[in-house]
Design an enzyme around this catalytic site. Structure first.
Site: not given
Ligand code: UN1
Length: 520
Positions: A265, A299
């Site tokens: 991811e 992210c």
């Molecule tokens: C990340 O930042 O690596 O929806 C993923 C969201 C979080 C993001 C996590 N679950 O803002």
């Protein structure tokens, strides 16, 4: 015109963020826990975590494999009960875990509370999911045979997790592997080993055998690389940059022996498309939350705001005002909205990108000083942004000429704005062409348009008329496409399957098969 042809969506109720803040701007979720949080802050220290010895990584894998053989044979109900017990312990320890997140990862209190809750959710959700999935599934077959499909553990998984969700993503990866009967070699981000060590301590105390979950702290280039190179590992689950995912993918592909799966991811150039029917206040609130909360270090964060030209001036005016209201500073203070970025290296990288954007904007508008271009909201970049060893980037907003100009994810509170007119589907095509595909926001009051644009977008998570961060486990399974990762979505019903091997069992129930049954 659209409104004549299509029924507009009803106006939403009063805006999101506002109701969670009191008159002093303090987050109410946090406010209700003020006393235990501040007490925990006083007493919590960030312990040092020993570095793993690269030479002993092979032994760690061997021990994980041996422990995994017992762990995988335990009934799934037992593994699930252990994960639920760890979740209960995290619930009890919530203030201490939050304090550690504030001290080690510079989280604001609001982000820290959300993160601990997410970690708890991951433990409970994967416990439930493992129990659902790991029941043998009877399949129809010709008369005289019984057929079933079952999921089994694959072996030892390497879990490599990031500093931006050092508890939630760490716990999510580990819980998924453990729930399905795998053993785990967990390599947390270098910047945040203490919160990971605390999660491991709670999981061990809840009943996960020590060798079935081992923490190997150290740099990715040495400890991470050594783990990925091990012949015995069954899979790698990684959250972090696209660039590092590629390095891991190549390293796995170059190995002899079994083909080892990678679950990655990674990043995103996440966009929000705003049409002329959108509600400006709602847009401004969603943008501020999505682009600047957590100092943009998610992210899922918003990087590219695509405003219809009919609404652009109104929204940018509101954004400039909203950004000036943000409180930037020490994350330990309850009223802080935007804390520091994680470290000097991150600060330097973002600062370089901001300087580039400032130069480009000044070239486009000769005579303007950096910091005073039309769409450069927020505090100008300080020359000396270091305070107490912390590194701050004030929220930045830059107007760019086209979507294609935004080629790189800037992992901080920096937002690009682009204006569009004409066909919104063409805007989605340009966003798709960037190659990432994590989150997308759509702001419109035309329901059918939201549906059509969502279907056209190559992204994992689409959010309509709200912010684009904070996916909830089990409710908004999270993960993307293309440069944003391999899937499956974390916190979703298909995630655990990827950690498992599948086996069918076909038994002849006639003739000899019947005799076997009789003898048994
Ligand atoms: C990340 O930042 O690596 O929806 C993923 C969201 C979080 C993001 C996590 N679950 O803002």
């Amino acid at each position: 015109l659209w409104l004549e042809r299509e029924a507009a969506l009803p106006l939403p109720p009063q805006l999101y963020g506002a109701s969670r803040r009191n008159s002093e701007g303090v987050d109410l979720t946090v406010e209700s826990m003020r006393a235990p949080l501040l007490a925990a802050y006083e007493t919590t220290r960030v312990p040092t975590v020993p570095l793993a010895d690269v030479a002993s990584v092979g032994d760690a894998v061997a021990r994980a494999l041996a422990a995994g053989r017992h762990w995988s044979r335990a009934p799934v109900e037992r593994r699930a009960a252990i994960l639920r017990k760890a979740a209960d312990a995290m619930q009890t320890q919530l203030p201490q875990l939050c304090a550690l997140l504030v001290k080690e990862a510079f989280k604001t209190w609001g982000d820290a509370v959300s993160e601990v809750r997410e970690a708890i959710d991951f433990l409970r959700y994967y416990a439930d999911e493992a129990q659902r999935l790991m029941q043998p599934l009877a399949l129809a077959g010709p008369t005289g045979e019984s057929n079933e499909l079952r999921l089994t553990a694959r072996g030892a998984w390497v879990c490599i997790s990031p500093w931006n969700f050092p508890l939630a993503i760490f716990t999510g990866q580990v819980a998924a592997a453990l729930a399905t009967g795998n053993s785990v070699l967990a390599k947390p981000a270098d910047q945040t080993p203490a919160i990971a060590a605390e999660a491991v301590r709670l999981l061990h105390a809840a009943g996960v055998p020590a060798d079935a979950l081992q923490l190997l702290h150290g740099p990715g280039e040495t400890v991470g690389a050594a783990l990925v190179a091990q012949p015995g590992i069954a899979g790698v689950v990684f959250t972090g940059s696209t660039q590092v995912a590629r390095i891991i993918h190549r390293a796995l592909a170059a190995k002899d022996g079994p083909i080892v799966p990678l679950i990655a991811e990674t990043g995103g150039i996440n966009a929000m498309l705003v049409d002329s029917t959108a509600l400006p206040e709602q847009v401004a609130d969603a943008v501020v939350q999505s682009a600047f909360r957590s100092a943009g270090q998610r992210c899922s964060a918003l990087r590219l705001l695509c405003l219809h030209e009919g609404i652009a001036d109104t929204v940018t005016g509101m954004l400039a005002g909203a950004v000036r209201e943000l409180v930037i500073g020490d994350p330990a203070l309850l009223a802080t909205d935007v804390g520091p970025v994680i470290d000097r290296e991150a600060w330097e990288g973002i600062a370089r990108q901001v300087e580039r954007l400032q130069r480009t904007a000044t070239d486009r508008h000769p005579g303007l000083e950096p910091g005073s271009m039309p769409l450069h909201a927020g505090v100008p970049m300080p020359d000396q942004a270091r305070h107490d060893g912390r590194f701050f980037i004030p929220p930045q907003i830059f107007e760019v000429a086209s979507i294609a100009e935004v080629q790189q994810e800037i992992f901080g509170p920096v937002l690009h704005v682009v204006r569009w007119s004409g066909d919104p589907a063409a805007v989605i095509d340009q966003i798709n062409a960037l190659g990432y595909g994590l989150t997308l926001g759509i702001q419109t009051r035309i329901d059918s348009r939201a549906q059509a644009l969502a279907a056209r977008a190559h992204v994992g998570n689409v959010y309509v008329n709200r912010n684009i961060i904070g996916a909830v486990v089990g409710v908004q399974p999270f993960g993307g496409e293309g440069l944003s990762g391999t899937g499956p979505k974390a916190g979703g019903p298909y995630y655990l399957q990827r950690f498992c091997a599948e086996q069918t069992l076909t038994i002849n129930t006639t003739a000899a098969g019947g005799n076997v049954a009789l003898l048994a």
